[in-house]
Design a protein around this motif. Sequence first.
Motif, PDB file in Angstrom:
ATOM      1  N   GLU A  33       0.802  -1.228  -0.131  1.00  0.00           N
ATOM      2  CA  GLU A  33      -0.064   0.044   0.063  1.00  0.00           C
ATOM      3  C   GLU A  33       0.905   1.397   0.031  1.00  0.00           C
ATOM      4  N   ILE A  36       1.935   2.044  -3.299  1.00  0.00           N
ATOM      5  CA  ILE A  36       1.204   2.316  -4.401  1.00  0.00           C
ATOM      6  C   ILE A  36       0.718   3.956  -3.972  1.00  0.00           C
ATOM      7  N   ILE A 133      -8.646   0.078  -2.221  1.00  0.00           N
ATOM      8  CA  ILE A 133      -7.451  -0.456  -2.836  1.00  0.00           C
ATOM      9  C   ILE A 133      -7.453  -1.934  -2.664  1.00  0.00           C
ATOM     10  N   ILE A 135      -5.068  -5.292  -3.433  1.00  0.00           N
ATOM     11  CA  ILE A 135      -3.901  -5.857  -3.902  1.00  0.00           C
ATOM     12  C   ILE A 135      -3.838  -7.370  -3.724  1.00  0.00           C
ATOM     13  N   ALA A 140      -1.771  -4.311  -8.271  1.00  0.00           N
ATOM     14  CA  ALA A 140      -2.897  -3.442  -7.392  1.00  0.00           C
ATOM     15  C   ALA A 140      -3.804  -2.530  -7.915  1.00  0.00           C
ATOM     16  N   THR A 142      -6.460   0.674  -7.848  1.00  0.00           N
ATOM     17  CA  THR A 142      -6.980   1.724  -6.761  1.00  0.00           C
ATOM     18  C   THR A 142      -8.316   2.310  -7.606  1.00  0.00           C
ATOM     19  N   PHE A 164      -1.661  -1.016 -10.771  1.00  0.00           N
ATOM     20  CA  PHE A 164      -0.212  -0.803 -10.730  1.00  0.00           C
ATOM     21  C   PHE A 164       0.450  -2.096 -10.767  1.00  0.00           C
TER      22      PHE A 164
END
Length: 185
Positions: A33, A36, A133, A135, A140, A142, A164
């Motif tokens: 996180e 990110i 979010i 993952i 990941a 968002t 991502f």
Amino acid sequence: MKLFTKKHGLVLILLAASGTLSATEIANNNITETEIKAAQDAWGKALIQISDDYRSGGIEKAKKTATAVLDSAYGYSQGPVLFKPTLASGEQTFRINKEGALAYFVGHNTAYPADSGFALKNWKSYSYDNAAIYINGNMALTMGNVQLIDRDNKETTVDKTWGFKKGDDGKVRIVLHHSSLPFSK
């Protein structure tokens, strides 16, 4: 071919418990996180930098900065990036190559005549609010809002979804960028 038996399993358990058995090096490529959010922060700073460079040095300086941002922040070297800009429509709604993304950010490309350069809009500040979010390993997603304020203090809010991917080099890059204006009645 050697068979694995209960006897072998017991030996492995005893060796592991005694500390005699050591693990091999483990490569953990999971995205975090923190990584990110750092990528989201960097994207906003880069957008403002492109805007500042345009104001101080014109289109060539802005284009050079935008190209560097696309090369470092986006995963075009890994394959197509799923990029749907905020103010795009028709046949050019989706941009899966770097040329299309660059045209969106800085305009000045005859192949994308409707693009005036989103990053050239005199932005001065940026923030985001993630609704969620997700993952999963080195990937990941968002979803949330991005707020941009220009030098006339006009605020623009966009709905943003990013994907991502953390590469083998440990760098987190954008592989999905979807942006749209919030629905209004």
